[in-house]
Design an enzyme around this catalytic site. Structure first.
Site, PDB file in Angstrom:
ATOM      1  N   ASP A  87      42.458  43.450  40.730  1.00 24.54           N
ATOM      2  CA  ASP A  87      43.671  42.676  40.427  1.00 24.54           C
ATOM      3  C   ASP A  87      43.461  41.826  39.172  1.00 24.54           C
ATOM      4  O   ASP A  87      44.380  41.157  38.703  1.00 24.54           O
ATOM      5  CB  ASP A  87      44.133  41.840  41.635  1.00 24.54           C
ATOM      6  CG  ASP A  87      43.136  40.767  42.028  1.00 24.54           C
ATOM      7  OD1 ASP A  87      42.033  40.721  41.448  1.00 24.54           O
ATOM      8  OD2 ASP A  87      43.460  39.959  42.928  1.00 24.54           O
ATOM      9  N   SER A  88      42.245  41.905  38.585  1.00 23.63           N
ATOM     10  CA  SER A  88      42.012  41.331  37.255  1.00 23.63           C
ATOM     11  C   SER A  88      42.917  42.023  36.234  1.00 23.63           C
ATOM     12  O   SER A  88      43.037  41.561  35.094  1.00 23.63           O
ATOM     13  CB  SER A  88      40.539  41.470  36.858  1.00 23.63           C
ATOM     14  OG  SER A  88      40.085  42.796  37.088  1.00 23.63           O
TER      15      SER A  88
ATOM     16  N   ASP B 183      42.082  47.258  44.865  1.00 17.37           N
ATOM     17  CA  ASP B 183      41.977  45.819  45.142  1.00 17.37           C
ATOM     18  C   ASP B 183      43.308  45.321  45.705  1.00 17.37           C
ATOM     19  O   ASP B 183      44.338  45.386  45.020  1.00 17.37           O
ATOM     20  CB  ASP B 183      41.661  45.106  43.819  1.00 17.37           C
ATOM     21  CG  ASP B 183      40.940  43.796  44.024  1.00 17.37           C
ATOM     22  OD1 ASP B 183      40.550  43.483  45.166  1.00 17.37           O
ATOM     23  OD2 ASP B 183      40.736  43.087  43.010  1.00 17.37           O
TER      24      ASP B 183
ATOM     25  N   LYS C 268      39.548  46.748  48.747  1.00 14.02           N
ATOM     26  CA  LYS C 268      38.758  45.506  48.738  1.00 14.02           C
ATOM     27  C   LYS C 268      39.709  44.347  48.989  1.00 14.02           C
ATOM     28  O   LYS C 268      40.839  44.358  48.489  1.00 14.02           O
ATOM     29  CB  LYS C 268      38.059  45.323  47.382  1.00 14.02           C
ATOM     30  CG  LYS C 268      37.385  43.961  47.236  1.00 14.02           C
ATOM     31  CD  LYS C 268      36.553  43.858  45.987  1.00 14.02           C
ATOM     32  CE  LYS C 268      37.317  43.379  44.764  1.00 14.02           C
ATOM     33  NZ  LYS C 268      37.937  42.048  44.895  1.00 14.02           N
TER      34      LYS C 268
ATOM     35  N   GLU D 176      39.742  39.832  49.325  1.00 16.98           N
ATOM     36  CA  GLU D 176      38.994  38.587  49.144  1.00 16.98           C
ATOM     37  C   GLU D 176      39.004  37.761  50.428  1.00 16.98           C
ATOM     38  O   GLU D 176      39.966  37.808  51.209  1.00 16.98           O
ATOM     39  CB  GLU D 176      39.611  37.773  48.000  1.00 16.98           C
ATOM     40  CG  GLU D 176      39.493  38.468  46.657  1.00 16.98           C
ATOM     41  CD  GLU D 176      40.039  37.637  45.498  1.00 16.98           C
ATOM     42  OE1 GLU D 176      40.372  36.438  45.687  1.00 16.98           O
ATOM     43  OE2 GLU D 176      40.134  38.201  44.394  1.00 16.98           O
TER      44      GLU D 176
ATOM     45  N   GLU E 113      30.631  36.905  44.378  1.00 19.88           N
ATOM     46  CA  GLU E 113      31.042  36.450  43.041  1.00 19.88           C
ATOM     47  C   GLU E 113      30.636  34.998  42.835  1.00 19.88           C
ATOM     48  O   GLU E 113      30.970  34.124  43.653  1.00 19.88           O
ATOM     49  CB  GLU E 113      32.563  36.622  42.854  1.00 19.88           C
ATOM     50  CG  GLU E 113      33.027  36.146  41.472  1.00 19.88           C
ATOM     51  CD  GLU E 113      34.415  36.625  41.066  1.00 19.88           C
ATOM     52  OE1 GLU E 113      35.028  37.432  41.797  1.00 19.88           O
ATOM     53  OE2 GLU E 113      34.881  36.178  39.994  1.00 19.88           O
TER      54      GLU E 113
HETATM   55  O1  KIV Z   1      39.705  42.068  40.266  1.00 17.14           O
HETATM   56  C1  KIV Z   1      38.526  42.190  39.904  1.00 17.14           C
HETATM   57  O2  KIV Z   1      38.228  42.635  38.789  1.00 17.14           O
HETATM   58  C2  KIV Z   1      37.479  41.813  40.846  1.00 17.14           C
HETATM   59  C3  KIV Z   1      36.075  41.780  40.328  1.00 17.14           C
HETATM   60  C4  KIV Z   1      35.864  40.531  39.567  1.00 17.14           C
HETATM   61  C5  KIV Z   1      35.075  41.955  41.408  1.00 17.14           C
HETATM   62  O3  KIV Z   1      37.755  41.498  41.975  1.00 17.14           O
END
Ligand code: KIV
Length: 275
Positions: A44-45, A83, A113, A115, A182
């Site tokens: 989600d970056s 994500d 994934k 969080e 992280e």
């Molecule tokens: O969204 C992302 O890029 C991440 C990484 C920083 C692990 O969650």
């Protein structure tokens, strides 16, 4: 090269380091896959490094699925991790299984994934019970960074470090196949890595994790707004791209591009027929 599975990732613990990078589109995913990276995270970056938004909480399922589809079209080898965006499970925990399933069925990701947050265990358990493999993410969790005092290293005192260890153990117990750590002190990441039988994937968590992940746009020098301390820039593509654009601009303005090599011709006799 064969497609990597969740079982392969589990089996790598203690054998060799696991590699993971983010990708959000076809060309970069293809390059990363061909380089033999084990896992590709459609992170989600995306919000920050591709869409120019301030916070990862500003992307939703629509954007994530759109980009994940482009990535999986390119990937033949790596395990692709979708994500889960903030509102797909933190705002709507009751929607989390349905949204996780969209990553698998619509976008063809291999797993998801999510969080850590206050209802993380409950949500993780439902997704795993529905048959979808889950990667956990603890330490600095950007979606809830405001609750953690901002973008800061986590687990810096014994009490906070203990909490991280307990979170990691609980996620392993639920059946997560790997956990991202992280911004965690290297010694705490090392303790967690030794305690777990599933792989830890570090980002700002030292060399003793079972694997490492970086945001591709950071390590390629494609994102200039800010650079966290844990990022190593392996190349500065921004400089190379800026130079290429300048060269193109100059050649178009001085009429040296397009030259003969990049133009099409017609036979003289055909041309004469026109006159
Ligand atoms: O969204 C992302 O890029 C991440 C990484 C920083 C692990 O969650």
């Amino acid at each position: 090269m064969e497609k990597i599975t969740v079982q392969d990732i589990l089996a790598l613990k203690g054998k060799r380091k696991i590699t993971m990078l983010t990708a959000y589109d076809y060309p970069l995913a293809s390059l990363i896959d061909k380089a033999g990276i084990d896992m590709i995270l459609v992170g989600d970056s995306l919000a920050n490094v591709v869409l120019g938004l301030e916070s990862t909480t500003q992307v939703g399922m629509q954007e994530m699925i759109h980009h994940a589809k482009a990535v999986t079209r390119a990937v033949k080898h790596a395990l692709v991790v979708g994500d889960m965006p903030y509102d797909s499970y933190q705002v709507n925990p009751q929607e989390s299984v349905k949204n996780a399933r969209r990553f698998i069925t619509e976008a063809k990701c291999d797993c998801v994934k999510l969080e850590w947050f206050d209802r993380c265990l409950e949500v993780t358990e439902s997704i795993i019970k529905s048959g979808i493999a889950v990667m956990g993410h603890i330490g600095l969790t950007p979606q809830t960074a405001d609750k953690l005092g901002g973008f800061k290293v986590q687990g810096k005192d014994a009490e906070a470090a203990q909490r991280l260890i307990e979170q990691a153990v609980a996620l392993e117990k639920l059946g997560c196949f790997a956990i991202v750590l992280e911004c965690v002190p290297d010694k705490i990441a090392s303790i967690i890595t030794q305690k777990l039988s599933i792989p830890t994937i570090g980002i700002g968590a030292g060399v003793n994790c079972d694997g490492q992940v970086l945001v591709s746009h950071d390590m390629l020098g494609l994102f200039e707004r800010y650079t966290p301390k844990f990022v190593k820039k392996y190349v500065n593509l921004s400089v190379l791209i800026a130079q290429a654009i300048q060269d193109y601009k100059k050649e178009v303005e001085e009429e040296s591009f397009p030259d003969k090599e990049h133009s099409f011709s017609i036979k003289e006799e055909e041309l004469k027929k026109l006159k």
